[in-house]
Design a protein around this motif. Structure first.
Motif, PDB file in Angstrom:
ATOM      1  N   VAL A  44       0.410  -1.033   0.238  1.00  6.99           N
ATOM      2  CA  VAL A  44      -0.248   0.361   0.124  1.00  6.99           C
ATOM      3  C   VAL A  44       1.368   1.719   0.094  1.00  6.99           C
ATOM      4  CG1 VAL A  44      -1.837   1.172   1.310  1.00  6.99           C
ATOM      5  CG2 VAL A  44      -2.512  -1.187   1.084  1.00  6.99           C
ATOM      6  N   ASP A  45       0.361   2.859  -0.995  1.00 10.73           N
ATOM      7  CA  ASP A  45       1.142   3.702  -1.213  1.00 10.73           C
ATOM      8  C   ASP A  45       1.053   4.645   0.751  1.00 10.73           C
ATOM      9  OD1 ASP A  45       2.370   5.987  -0.812  1.00 10.73           O
ATOM     10  OD2 ASP A  45       0.792   6.355  -2.333  1.00 10.73           O
ATOM     11  N   VAL A  46       2.016   4.257   1.420  1.00 16.68           N
ATOM     12  CA  VAL A  46       1.540   4.970   2.444  1.00 16.68           C
ATOM     13  C   VAL A  46       1.203   5.568   2.957  1.00 16.68           C
ATOM     14  CG1 VAL A  46       4.394   5.503   3.076  1.00 16.68           C
ATOM     15  CG2 VAL A  46       3.314   4.405   4.939  1.00 16.68           C
ATOM     16  N   CYS A  47       1.673   6.910   1.927  1.00 15.40           N
ATOM     17  CA  CYS A  47       0.875   8.081   2.142  1.00 15.40           C
ATOM     18  C   CYS A  47      -0.383   8.140   2.036  1.00 15.40           C
ATOM     19  CB  CYS A  47       2.082   9.017   0.605  1.00 15.40           C
ATOM     20  SG  CYS A  47       3.441   9.621   1.221  1.00 15.40           S
ATOM     21  N   SER A  48      -1.014   7.341   1.290  1.00 12.14           N
ATOM     22  CA  SER A  48      -2.680   7.039   1.060  1.00 12.14           C
ATOM     23  C   SER A  48      -3.306   6.884   2.156  1.00 12.14           C
ATOM     24  CB  SER A  48      -3.139   6.101   0.399  1.00 12.14           C
ATOM     25  OG  SER A  48      -2.976   4.635   0.246  1.00 12.14           O
ATOM     26  N   LEU A  49      -2.538   6.606   3.132  1.00 10.64           N
ATOM     27  CA  LEU A  49      -3.160   5.695   4.526  1.00 10.64           C
ATOM     28  C   LEU A  49      -3.989   7.104   5.408  1.00 10.64           C
ATOM     29  CD1 LEU A  49      -0.583   2.894   5.834  1.00 10.64           C
ATOM     30  CD2 LEU A  49      -2.672   2.916   4.326  1.00 10.64           C
ATOM     31  N   VAL A  50      -3.397   8.332   5.305  1.00 13.99           N
ATOM     32  CA  VAL A  50      -3.560   9.493   5.753  1.00 13.99           C
ATOM     33  C   VAL A  50      -4.509  10.161   4.895  1.00 13.99           C
ATOM     34  CG1 VAL A  50      -3.202  11.591   7.333  1.00 13.99           C
ATOM     35  CG2 VAL A  50      -2.475   9.240   7.805  1.00 13.99           C
ATOM     36  N   ARG A  51      -5.806  11.612   4.957  1.00 11.85           N
ATOM     37  CA  ARG A  51      -6.483  11.786   4.082  1.00 11.85           C
ATOM     38  C   ARG A  51      -5.645  13.400   3.556  1.00 11.85           C
ATOM     39  NH1 ARG A  51     -11.226  13.316   7.804  1.00 11.85           N
ATOM     40  NH2 ARG A  51      -9.486  12.758   8.997  1.00 11.85           N
ATOM     41  N   PRO A  52      -6.314  13.321   2.808  1.00 10.26           N
ATOM     42  CA  PRO A  52      -5.445  15.274   2.660  1.00 10.26           C
ATOM     43  C   PRO A  52      -5.927  15.701   3.489  1.00 10.26           C
ATOM     44  CG  PRO A  52      -5.726  14.056   0.882  1.00 10.26           C
ATOM     45  CD  PRO A  52      -6.195  13.526   2.264  1.00 10.26           C
ATOM     46  N   GLU A  53      -7.392  15.927   4.631  1.00  7.31           N
ATOM     47  CA  GLU A  53      -7.466  17.237   5.632  1.00  7.31           C
ATOM     48  C   GLU A  53      -6.351  17.273   6.691  1.00  7.31           C
ATOM     49  OE1 GLU A  53      -9.986  14.629   3.992  1.00  7.31           O
ATOM     50  OE2 GLU A  53     -10.090  15.867   2.055  1.00  7.31           O
ATOM     51  N   THR A  54      -6.119  15.869   7.040  1.00  7.06           N
ATOM     52  CA  THR A  54      -5.196  15.798   8.477  1.00  7.06           C
ATOM     53  C   THR A  54      -4.624  16.281   8.524  1.00  7.06           C
ATOM     54  OG1 THR A  54      -6.549  12.942   9.022  1.00  7.06           O
ATOM     55  CG2 THR A  54      -4.674  13.941   9.987  1.00  7.06           C
ATOM     56  N   ILE A  55      -3.524  15.734   7.180  1.00  2.48           N
ATOM     57  CA  ILE A  55      -1.946  16.778   6.628  1.00  2.48           C
ATOM     58  C   ILE A  55      -2.869  17.870   6.543  1.00  2.48           C
ATOM     59  CG2 ILE A  55      -0.332  16.953   5.342  1.00  2.48           C
ATOM     60  CD1 ILE A  55      -0.501  14.030   6.464  1.00  2.48           C
ATOM     61  N   ALA A  56      -3.441  18.807   5.835  1.00  2.00           N
ATOM     62  CA  ALA A  56      -3.574  20.453   6.053  1.00  2.00           C
ATOM     63  C   ALA A  56      -3.608  20.997   7.638  1.00  2.00           C
ATOM     64  CB  ALA A  56      -4.936  20.617   5.237  1.00  2.00           C
ATOM     65  N   ARG A  57      -4.725  19.837   8.477  1.00  8.76           N
ATOM     66  CA  ARG A  57      -4.133  20.352   9.757  1.00  8.76           C
ATOM     67  C   ARG A  57      -3.095  20.145  10.572  1.00  8.76           C
ATOM     68  NH1 ARG A  57      -6.258  17.434  14.371  1.00  8.76           N
ATOM     69  NH2 ARG A  57      -6.523  15.872  12.892  1.00  8.76           N
ATOM     70  N   LEU A  58      -2.258  19.570  10.194  1.00  7.44           N
ATOM     71  CA  LEU A  58      -1.384  18.745  11.180  1.00  7.44           C
ATOM     72  C   LEU A  58       0.536  19.522  11.046  1.00  7.44           C
ATOM     73  CD1 LEU A  58      -1.721  15.360  12.257  1.00  7.44           C
ATOM     74  CD2 LEU A  58      -2.095  17.162  13.590  1.00  7.44           C
ATOM     75  N   VAL A  59      -0.355  19.933   9.086  1.00  7.07           N
ATOM     76  CA  VAL A  59       1.305  20.501   8.901  1.00  7.07           C
ATOM     77  C   VAL A  59       0.895  21.521   8.218  1.00  7.07           C
ATOM     78  CG1 VAL A  59       3.870  20.235   7.248  1.00  7.07           C
ATOM     79  CG2 VAL A  59       2.267  18.297   8.749  1.00  7.07           C
ATOM     80  N   PRO A  60       0.933  22.749   8.439  1.00  3.68           N
ATOM     81  CA  PRO A  60       0.316  23.417   7.548  1.00  3.68           C
ATOM     82  C   PRO A  60       1.612  24.138   6.695  1.00  3.68           C
ATOM     83  CG  PRO A  60       0.256  24.469   9.801  1.00  3.68           C
ATOM     84  CD  PRO A  60       1.079  23.416  10.151  1.00  3.68           C
ATOM     85  N   GLU A  61       0.668  25.105   5.235  1.00  6.18           N
ATOM     86  CA  GLU A  61       1.396  24.152   4.568  1.00  6.18           C
ATOM     87  C   GLU A  61       2.901  23.103   3.858  1.00  6.18           C
ATOM     88  OE1 GLU A  61       4.385  28.535   4.790  1.00  6.18           O
ATOM     89  OE2 GLU A  61       2.260  29.055   5.550  1.00  6.18           O
TER      90      GLU A  61
END
Length: 192
Positions: free
Chosen positions: A40-57
């Protein structure tokens, strides 16, 4: 009388041969096997919204191979403005363990989830269990940066998630990493 001895000897040989063939088959099926590459592509395990909330820009993710068979998805970004601008790093990954060196895959995953990557940190179980078992630890660097990591086990899969930022309270960073680990564990349970 002789026929009874022959009968018993024949039965003992049949039972012994059957047990021997069964043990050979069991050994063949449970032999030490190397870990397979992640499916599995490991980056696909987390939603983009979660990433945007935790890591701005957040910059586009980098996928990095790690020790012990892990594949890491790493996001980095910046928070703050001007001289107060600081880097935020988020990384997470998983590793499906297999039987090796006489240990079962579950035992190896259990040991991996309990393995602490920070020698000066005090690990503790997470308040809400993630997967089959989960642990967390954190530290504050000399520069005031907060770092929190959660390790979890889902069956034979070990999961690790970490967030490193200067702009968060200790409780907030632990809550963020727990939610990230829960998301990875939930998606990994279905796809890894």
């Amino acid at each position: 009388m002789r026929w009874r001895i022959g009968y018993r000897l024949r039965n003992a040989l049949i039972v012994g041969g059957t047990v021997g063939m069964g043990l050979f088959g069991w050994q063949t099926l449970t032999a030490d096997v190397p870990s397979r590459p992640p499916a599995v592509d490991v980056c696909s395990l987390v939603r983009p919204e979660t990433i945007a909330r935790l890591v701005p820009e957040a910059s586009p993710p980098t996928i990095e191979p790690g020790n012990g068979g892990y594949i890491w998805c790493v996001y980095s970004g910046s928070v703050g403005a001007g001289d107060d601008r600081a880097e935020v790093e988020l990384w997470f990954g998983y590793h499906r363990l297999t039987r090796a060196e006489g240990e079962s895959a579950v035992q190896r995953a259990r040991d991996e989830a309990r393995a602490w990557r920070c020698m000066i940190c005090r690990p503790r179980p997470t308040p809400v269990r993630i997967g089959d078992e989960s642990y967390e630890y954190g530290r504050t660097g000399n520069d005031g940066r907060q770092s929190a990591q959660v390790t979890a086990r889902v069956g034979t899969v070990a999961i690790v998630a970490e967030l490193d930022t200067p702009y968060a309270s200790r409780d907030a960073i632990f809550e963020a990493v727990r939610s990230l680990a829960q998301e990875v564990a939930a998606r990994c349970h279905a796809r890894c």
